[in-house]
Design an enzyme around this catalytic site. Structure first.
Site, mmCIF file in Angstrom:
data_model
loop_
_atom_site.group_PDB
_atom_site.id
_atom_site.type_symbol
_atom_site.label_atom_id
_atom_site.label_comp_id
_atom_site.label_asym_id
_atom_site.label_seq_id
_atom_site.Cartn_x
_atom_site.Cartn_y
_atom_site.Cartn_z
ATOM 1 N N LYS A 33 30.446 -52.516 -12.502
ATOM 2 C CA LYS A 33 29.639 -52.735 -13.703
ATOM 3 C C LYS A 33 28.143 -52.585 -13.436
ATOM 4 C CE LYS A 33 28.969 -57.747 -13.512
ATOM 5 N NZ LYS A 33 27.506 -57.678 -13.373
ATOM 6 N N THR A 34 27.689 -53.071 -12.284
ATOM 7 C CA THR A 34 26.260 -52.956 -11.961
ATOM 8 C C THR A 34 25.872 -51.488 -11.840
ATOM 9 O OG1 THR A 34 26.313 -55.075 -10.787
ATOM 10 C CG2 THR A 34 24.458 -53.604 -10.319
ATOM 11 N N ASP A 218 23.489 -57.955 -19.224
ATOM 12 C CA ASP A 218 24.546 -58.106 -18.234
ATOM 13 C C ASP A 218 25.235 -59.462 -18.407
ATOM 14 O OD1 ASP A 218 26.121 -57.514 -16.043
ATOM 15 O OD2 ASP A 218 24.619 -58.097 -14.567
ATOM 16 N N GLU A 219 26.480 -59.569 -17.973
ATOM 17 C CA GLU A 219 27.244 -60.833 -17.979
ATOM 18 C C GLU A 219 27.227 -61.498 -19.362
ATOM 19 O OE1 GLU A 219 29.030 -61.415 -15.527
ATOM 20 O OE2 GLU A 219 28.057 -60.962 -13.621
ATOM 21 N N GLN A 249 36.293 -63.480 -16.699
ATOM 22 C CA GLN A 249 35.425 -64.079 -15.685
ATOM 23 C C GLN A 249 34.442 -65.080 -16.301
ATOM 24 O OE1 GLN A 249 34.249 -61.389 -12.268
ATOM 25 N NE2 GLN A 249 34.771 -59.807 -13.762
ATOM 26 N N ARG A 546 37.996 -61.954 -5.433
ATOM 27 C CA ARG A 546 36.926 -61.831 -4.440
ATOM 28 C C ARG A 546 37.446 -61.127 -3.190
ATOM 29 N NH1 ARG A 546 33.691 -61.371 -7.617
ATOM 30 N NH2 ARG A 546 35.473 -61.477 -9.023
#
Length: 622
Positions: A33-34, A218-219, A249, A546
């Site tokens: 995503k980044t 973002d987020e 998330q 993770r």
């Protein structure tokens, strides 16, 4: 730039180059995503869709914004983006520029948490609320929650019900009056004042809309109501809004975050284009399949089906220990090679104690992320100061620390010291001290940070049970602290220990999820609440994803936790994972009824007469 775009997969490319309508990018864990958000910003500038100074990039940490800006400059050169940073820093900048229009002093100050708490105490005193009966932290938390929902003091007073809410309403009014008097804003005011400015001053709104024609966030699953309104107002003219998020998330509801903002977008923008990023570049397919099965039980938000071309990888290793000590021993036993490749994740901060001691014994360097070592935590040092005074009333260092927590508490302890004979079991003395000092009364179980402190204090009871003689209890802690201060990292770095909340956004080659038991994870607070249970399930999903190559899931048959020996059922999240994804028991281990790995013996440890850390028994087979 065109050549670089070839590095993207098809959905990523669509998200980067799409134009003409609001865009929602649902980006699964490890889906890049980044990278997509960075490329989108760079492409807007490269294609001359807009000038760099007309771009507003909002994130939840300044570090994330700095990293994205750095990547953009690497892609297309030294272009200065209009603004890149957190919501709060953006609002502070705008409010400083338009202070007069916002009804603020040009020299307004921003109060930090300590300043806010002092002001809350002044407000409580002003309206006659006793800070001993009502916790200032709890009041501040309630007011913060109200502000994030854009509820002012008058509105809050209008619907306050129950003693606590009515008390908060009175304090809220006085608190805001004091902030105005001091020409100060708290962190939440930055968002509230920004929304009010944009709503009430069309001229300012128009200027900002023209200045920031492209808004990227973002987020987005972590935004609250105030942040949602800010982005909605700024993007309402040109409708060039891009948000990235993943409801699976969303794990910060206790901070006011509301993943439903992702769903509200479709109501506010009927022509919203949604692009799913489901290809994962981090984990093996086995790990993703397990995580997908866990999160698929949630029903109240969209769920992405993650996949990867990395291959199946190894199966998930599930370990059933006889106790929390055997669980910790197993973790250290499995760690080999580069320590930085490993992370151990747990649900609550209090669980770190046993793990820290196991790592100290094994000589494996570790680092705690998002927290301090167990015996260095404020609440633990406070309680230990009381206990040390019982053993040695002349301990001036402990006396000074105890006095900081209230001379009244200390005097009560000293007056009733005849009830605290050092000949009594440590656990009895500890419980008596907590009762006499009312130390735990300053914490509110409903506040997430306070609840963590209370859990740490309860976990100290576990140590007290292991060392029933008070002097030995204190000596063991002192030696443990001494050992922890000797730590130096090797070339192999250090193993990371952290809560699952702290792990979001990170990745490790090998991840251990420990304490996978009902009541621990999922947390006991969520067992009877569907909404909280869904968040616990999302937290498990975050923890599992993770892991890049290997995932261990560990639980104990019985656990000494909070000073009580419990026999918990295995976590429902583990039960959701198909057996086909789990590694069979090793032939060298015994089998439980579930066929999962377990330790053949229990383990314990302590310092010997020479002050050396020693395991009992020395050999534990797994």
């Amino acid at each position: 730039m065109i050549e670089l775009l070839k590095e993207l997969n098809k959905p990523q490319l669509e998200a980067v180059v799409m134009a003409g309508s609001p865009l929602l990018i649902l980006a699964g864990a490890g889906s890049g995503k980044t990278r997509v958000l960075t490329f989108r910003v760079a492409n807007l500038i490269f294609e001359k869709t807009t000038e760099a100074e007309n771009i507003l990039l909002l994130t939840f940490t300044n570090k994330a914004a700095e990293e994205m800006v750095k990547r953009v400059r690497t892609l297309i050169g030294n272009n200065k983006i209009g603004f890149a940073g957190t919501f709060h820093s953006f609002c502070a900048k705008v409010l400083r520029h338009y202070a007069l229009e916002a009804g603020l002093s040009q020299s307004y100050v921003i109060f930090d948490v300590a300043d806010q708490l002092d002001t809350i105490k002044q407000a409580m005193e002003r309206v006659g609320v006793d800070s001993k009966s009502v916790k200032p932290n709890s009041v501040l938390s309630a007011i913060s929650g109200a502000k994030n929902e854009l509820i002012g003091p008058e509105e809050y007073a209008g619907f306050a019900r129950g003693n606590f809410s009515i008390t908060v309403a009175r304090v809220y009014m006085a608190y805001q009056q004091l902030l105005n008097k001091y020409q100060a804003l708290d962190f939440d005011d930055l968002l509230v004042k920004m929304v009010r400015l944009l709503e009430k001053d069309p001229e300012v709104l128009n200027k900002l809309q023209n200045q920031f024609r492209y808004v990227l966030v973002d987020e987005y699953q972590d935004t609250n109501k105030a942040q949602y309104q800010i982005t909605k107002l700024l993007a309402s003219k040109y409708r060039n809004l891009t948000v990235v998020g993943d409801a699976s998330q969303a794990i910060y509801s206790w901070r006011g975050a509301d993943y439903r903002n992702l769903l509200l977008l479709k109501m506010d923008y009927p022509d919203l284009v949604t692009i799913n990023l489901e290809q994962n570049y981090r984990s093996t397919q086995t790990i993703l399949d397990a995580a997908n099965r866990v999160i698929s039980k949630n029903k109240n938000h969209p769920i992405l089906k993650l996949w990867t071309d990395k291959g199946l990888g190894t199966k998930i290793k599930v370990f059933e220990a006889e106790s929390e000590l055997a669980e910790a021993k197993f973790v250290t036993h499995e760690i080999k090679g580069n320590y930085s490749d490993y992370a151990v994740l747990y649900r609550t901060n209090a669980q770190s104690r046993v793990l820290e001691e196991a790592f100290l014994h094994s000589g494996i360097p570790y680092v705690l992320v998002g927290g301090t070592r167990f015996y260095e935590r404020k609440e633990i040092k406070d309680v230990l100061a009381y206990l040390r005074l019982i053993v040695n009333p002349e301990d001036e260092i402990s006396r000074k620390r105890a006095e900081k927590n209230g001379k009244g508490r200390l005097n009560k302890l000293l007056v009733d010291s005849d009830q605290l004979s050092v000949d009594k079991p440590t656990l009895d003395i500890l419980d008596k001290v907590l009762g006499l000092t009312d130390y735990i009364e300053q914490y509110n179980e409903l506040d997430e940070e306070d609840a963590a402190r209370l859990e740490n204090i309860k976990e100290l009871r576990s140590v007290a049970m292991q060392y029933p003689v008070l002097v030995e209890f204190l000596e063991n802690i002192a030696l443990t602290e001494k050992e922890s201060k000797k730590y130096k990292y090797s070339d192999g770095g250090a193993v990371t220990l952290m809560t699952m909340h702290s792990a979001k956004g990170l990745e490790f080659k090998t991840v251990f999820l420990v304490g996978m038991e009902e009541g621990l994870f999922p947390h006991s607070r969520a067992l009877l609440d569907t909404t909280q249970m869904e968040e616990e399930r999302r937290l498990c999903y975050v923890g599992m994803t993770r892991a890049m190559d290997e995932l261990y899931i560990c639980y104990a048959q019985r656990r000494l936790f909070f000073g009580t020996r419990t026999n918990n059922m295995v976590s429902r999240f583990l039960a959701d994972i198909p057996e086909s994804l789990i590694e069979n028991s090793s032939p060298t281990t015994s089998k439980s009824k579930s066929g999962l790995r377990r330790a053949t013996v229990d383990a314990s440890w302590g310092f010997d007469e020479s002050g050396n850390w020693k395991w009992k028994p020395d050999e534990v087979d797994f």
